[in-house]
Design a protein around this motif. Structure first.
Motif, PDB file in Angstrom:
ATOM      1  N   ASP A 151      10.403  14.581   1.354  1.00  0.00           N
ATOM      2  CA  ASP A 151       9.692  15.089   0.183  1.00  0.00           C
ATOM      3  C   ASP A 151       9.969  16.576  -0.054  1.00  0.00           C
ATOM      4  N   TYR A 152       9.392  17.086  -1.145  1.00  0.00           N
ATOM      5  CA  TYR A 152       9.621  18.473  -1.559  1.00  0.00           C
ATOM      6  C   TYR A 152       8.672  19.428  -0.835  1.00  0.00           C
ATOM      7  N   TYR A 153       8.765  19.488   0.476  1.00  0.00           N
ATOM      8  CA  TYR A 153       7.937  20.410   1.252  1.00  0.00           C
ATOM      9  C   TYR A 153       8.806  21.541   1.787  1.00  0.00           C
ATOM     10  N   ASP A 154       8.276  22.768   1.714  1.00  0.00           N
ATOM     11  CA  ASP A 154       9.007  23.884   2.317  1.00  0.00           C
ATOM     12  C   ASP A 154       9.089  23.695   3.828  1.00  0.00           C
ATOM     13  N   LYS A 155       7.937  23.344   4.425  1.00  0.00           N
ATOM     14  CA  LYS A 155       7.886  23.112   5.867  1.00  0.00           C
ATOM     15  C   LYS A 155       6.786  22.114   6.199  1.00  0.00           C
ATOM     16  N   LEU A 156       6.971  21.403   7.285  1.00  0.00           N
ATOM     17  CA  LEU A 156       5.941  20.538   7.850  1.00  0.00           C
ATOM     18  C   LEU A 156       5.745  20.957   9.296  1.00  0.00           C
ATOM     19  N   ASP A 157       4.539  21.422   9.614  1.00  0.00           N
ATOM     20  CA  ASP A 157       4.260  21.929  10.963  1.00  0.00           C
ATOM     21  C   ASP A 157       5.287  22.966  11.392  1.00  0.00           C
ATOM     22  N   GLY A 158       5.660  23.827  10.442  1.00  0.00           N
ATOM     23  CA  GLY A 158       6.570  24.928  10.757  1.00  0.00           C
ATOM     24  C   GLY A 158       8.044  24.566  10.748  1.00  0.00           C
ATOM     25  N   VAL A 159       8.371  23.324  10.417  1.00  0.00           N
ATOM     26  CA  VAL A 159       9.771  22.880  10.423  1.00  0.00           C
ATOM     27  C   VAL A 159      10.207  22.528   9.002  1.00  0.00           C
ATOM     28  N   SER A 160      11.362  23.050   8.597  1.00  0.00           N
ATOM     29  CA  SER A 160      11.926  22.731   7.287  1.00  0.00           C
ATOM     30  C   SER A 160      12.973  21.630   7.446  1.00  0.00           C
ATOM     31  N   TYR A 161      12.844  20.604   6.610  1.00  0.00           N
ATOM     32  CA  TYR A 161      13.775  19.471   6.660  1.00  0.00           C
ATOM     33  C   TYR A 161      14.719  19.468   5.454  1.00  0.00           C
ATOM     34  N   ARG A 162      14.689  20.535   4.678  1.00  0.00           N
ATOM     35  CA  ARG A 162      15.379  20.555   3.398  1.00  0.00           C
ATOM     36  C   ARG A 162      16.900  20.544   3.510  1.00  0.00           C
ATOM     37  N   LYS A 163      17.445  20.890   4.666  1.00  0.00           N
ATOM     38  CA  LYS A 163      18.902  20.914   4.818  1.00  0.00           C
ATOM     39  C   LYS A 163      19.438  19.709   5.591  1.00  0.00           C
ATOM     40  N   ALA A 164      18.569  18.753   5.866  1.00  0.00           N
ATOM     41  CA  ALA A 164      18.993  17.550   6.585  1.00  0.00           C
ATOM     42  C   ALA A 164      19.537  16.521   5.592  1.00  0.00           C
ATOM     43  N   ILE A 165      20.284  15.548   6.125  1.00  0.00           N
ATOM     44  CA  ILE A 165      20.834  14.468   5.310  1.00  0.00           C
ATOM     45  C   ILE A 165      20.343  13.135   5.855  1.00  0.00           C
ATOM     46  N   PHE A 166      19.839  12.284   4.966  1.00  0.00           N
ATOM     47  CA  PHE A 166      19.399  10.948   5.339  1.00  0.00           C
ATOM     48  C   PHE A 166      20.215   9.935   4.537  1.00  0.00           C
ATOM     49  N   ILE A 167      20.822   8.976   5.238  1.00  0.00           N
ATOM     50  CA  ILE A 167      21.631   7.955   4.577  1.00  0.00           C
ATOM     51  C   ILE A 167      21.139   6.576   4.997  1.00  0.00           C
ATOM     52  N   PHE A 168      20.836   5.738   4.018  1.00  0.00           N
ATOM     53  CA  PHE A 168      20.373   4.376   4.269  1.00  0.00           C
ATOM     54  C   PHE A 168      21.481   3.389   3.889  1.00  0.00           C
ATOM     55  N   LEU A 169      21.776   2.463   4.785  1.00  0.00           N
ATOM     56  CA  LEU A 169      22.804   1.448   4.547  1.00  0.00           C
ATOM     57  C   LEU A 169      22.135   0.088   4.483  1.00  0.00           C
ATOM     58  N   SER A 170      22.477  -0.688   3.457  1.00  0.00           N
ATOM     59  CA  SER A 170      21.770  -1.944   3.266  1.00  0.00           C
ATOM     60  C   SER A 170      22.619  -2.960   2.506  1.00  0.00           C
ATOM     61  N   ASN A 171      22.375  -4.246   2.811  1.00  0.00           N
ATOM     62  CA  ASN A 171      22.978  -5.337   2.042  1.00  0.00           C
ATOM     63  C   ASN A 171      22.107  -5.702   0.848  1.00  0.00           C
ATOM     64  N   ALA A 172      20.895  -5.164   0.797  1.00  0.00           N
ATOM     65  CA  ALA A 172      19.962  -5.489  -0.283  1.00  0.00           C
ATOM     66  C   ALA A 172      20.568  -5.137  -1.636  1.00  0.00           C
ATOM     67  N   GLY A 173      20.428  -6.043  -2.577  1.00  0.00           N
ATOM     68  CA  GLY A 173      20.956  -5.807  -3.918  1.00  0.00           C
ATOM     69  C   GLY A 173      22.408  -6.220  -4.082  1.00  0.00           C
ATOM     70  N   SER A 174      23.029  -6.738  -3.013  1.00  0.00           N
ATOM     71  CA  SER A 174      24.446  -7.117  -3.074  1.00  0.00           C
ATOM     72  C   SER A 174      24.719  -8.183  -4.127  1.00  0.00           C
ATOM     73  N   ASP A 175      23.780  -9.129  -4.272  1.00  0.00           N
ATOM     74  CA  ASP A 175      23.958 -10.194  -5.256  1.00  0.00           C
ATOM     75  C   ASP A 175      24.035  -9.632  -6.675  1.00  0.00           C
ATOM     76  N   LYS A 176      23.199  -8.644  -6.957  1.00  0.00           N
ATOM     77  CA  LYS A 176      23.196  -8.019  -8.283  1.00  0.00           C
ATOM     78  C   LYS A 176      24.512  -7.287  -8.525  1.00  0.00           C
ATOM     79  N   ILE A 177      24.996  -6.597  -7.491  1.00  0.00           N
ATOM     80  CA  ILE A 177      26.257  -5.859  -7.610  1.00  0.00           C
ATOM     81  C   ILE A 177      27.411  -6.819  -7.853  1.00  0.00           C
ATOM     82  N   ALA A 178      27.447  -7.896  -7.047  1.00  0.00           N
ATOM     83  CA  ALA A 178      28.522  -8.881  -7.178  1.00  0.00           C
ATOM     84  C   ALA A 178      28.494  -9.562  -8.547  1.00  0.00           C
ATOM     85  N   LYS A 179      27.299  -9.868  -9.035  1.00  0.00           N
ATOM     86  CA  LYS A 179      27.180 -10.525 -10.346  1.00  0.00           C
ATOM     87  C   LYS A 179      27.705  -9.618 -11.455  1.00  0.00           C
TER      88      LYS A 179
END
Length: 331
Positions: free
Chosen positions: A189-217
């Motif tokens: 989320d858009y927080y400057d810090k949580l408990d003194g820690v900033s997460y704004r420069k981290a990268i999160f990547i989610f990999l999923s098969n969900a939605g593959s049928d829609k893409i293929a169609k």
């Protein structure tokens, strides 16, 4: 000068230097400070640390990798390059970069996450700042998701505290408990810090098969209409994809606040691969093994794969995932 350098080096290595005894307290403090500084420099030279000597984004390298190693994914290549480059060049992002990659097995989801890591960290995917989770392995029991949630939150906090440029990849997101995913939400989320820690420069990547049928169609509809594959744009799939995974109770994103709060920056579709792309994957693997390009061999491997739908046989069922084993068989 040579004697002084030798003494400083010996001091860094915690070895007694006879000249130090002749220094006055002020000089001794200076030498100790220099020694500590050099000691830290030597340590960081050999031991991975969170500084530019170990973390330096290579936009040119990422562009080259995407264009020469990722086949049939014009949408993903363009978005990944722009999103990652813009984020890494921003010294003050408002939130972490959050990417959600969707597609059939073998279309390049894992491959892309590795490319990104290899062009950010000197150690690539072996970096201690690269964190990879497989839901069925790391979080196998759905009734334990509260324990997993607490452990995961502590893991993310500890790693980002250690290095703000940490990267977290979650594979098989469609098999992850939605409550566990919502446990990640505060870090995105858009927080400057949580408990003194900033997460704004981290990268999160989610990999999923969900939605593959829609893409293929969508890809098949374009093919049937005689349209070029490259005519498919993100706008043709992104909203369809986000709604599909949000409303699918078999998806790890089901009713999750990550989507509801618009915390995922890009839903990136990976299109099912056609024969020509399998051929390209095979040729790339042949060359990567130090062999001469072999068109006949690449054709044999590509033709041996299963394609769907059964009547049209347009898309490879397993993408490029089984190329290595197929190539071993034919060799």
């Amino acid at each position: 000068m040579k004697v002084a350098r030798m003494c400083l080096l010996l001091l860094v290595l915690s070895t007694t230097c006879p000249l130090v005894n002749a220094f006055d307290p002020i000089t001794g403090a200076v030498v100790f400070g220099v020694g500590t500084f050099l000691s830290r420099k030597i340590y960081n030279y050999f031991q991975e640390s969170c500084d530019p000597s170990w973390i330096a984004f290579n936009a040119t390298g990422l562009e080259a990798d995407l264009s020469s190693k990722l086949f049939g994914q014009h949408i993903a290549s363009r978005i990944i390059l722009k999103a990652v480059t813009g984020f890494m060049n921003n010294d003050n992002p408002k939130k972490p970069l959050v990417l959600s990659l969707h597609g059939w097995t073998g279309t390049g989801k894992n491959f892309i996450s590795k490319m990104i890591a290899n062009n950010i960290y000197k150690e690539g995917t072996n970096s201690s700042f690269f964190n990879f989770f497989v839901s069925t392995y790391h979080f196998p029991h759905s009734n334990q998701y509260l324990n997993y949630k607490a452990q995961l939150q502590q893991w993310i906090k500890g790693n980002v505290t250690n290095c703000e440029r940490s990267m977290f990849v979650f594979d098989e997101m469609d098999k992850m408990h939605p409550g566990l995913i919502d446990g990640i939400k505060p870090f995105l989320d858009y927080y400057d810090k949580l408990d003194g820690v900033s997460y704004r420069k981290a990268i999160f990547i989610f990999l999923s098969n969900a939605g593959s049928d829609k893409i293929a169609k969508t890809a098949l509809d374009f093919w049937k209409a005689g349209k070029d594959r490259e005519d498919i744009q993100l706008k043709d799939l992104e909203s369809l994809l986000s709604l599909s995974v949000f409303n699918n109770n078999q998806s790890g994103f089901y009713r999750t606040s990550l989507i509801d709060k618009n915390l995922v920056d890009f839903f990136i579709p990976l299109l099912p691969l056609e024969y020509q792309h399998i051929f390209q994957c095979t040729m790339a693997e042949i060359i990567a093994r130090g062999m001469k390009p072999n068109v006949h061999l690449a054709e044999m491997v590509a033709k041996d794969l299963n394609y769907f739908p059964k009547t049209e046989r347009v898309f490879a069922a397993t993408g490029c995932k089984t190329i290595e084993s197929k190539l071993d068989f034919f060799l």
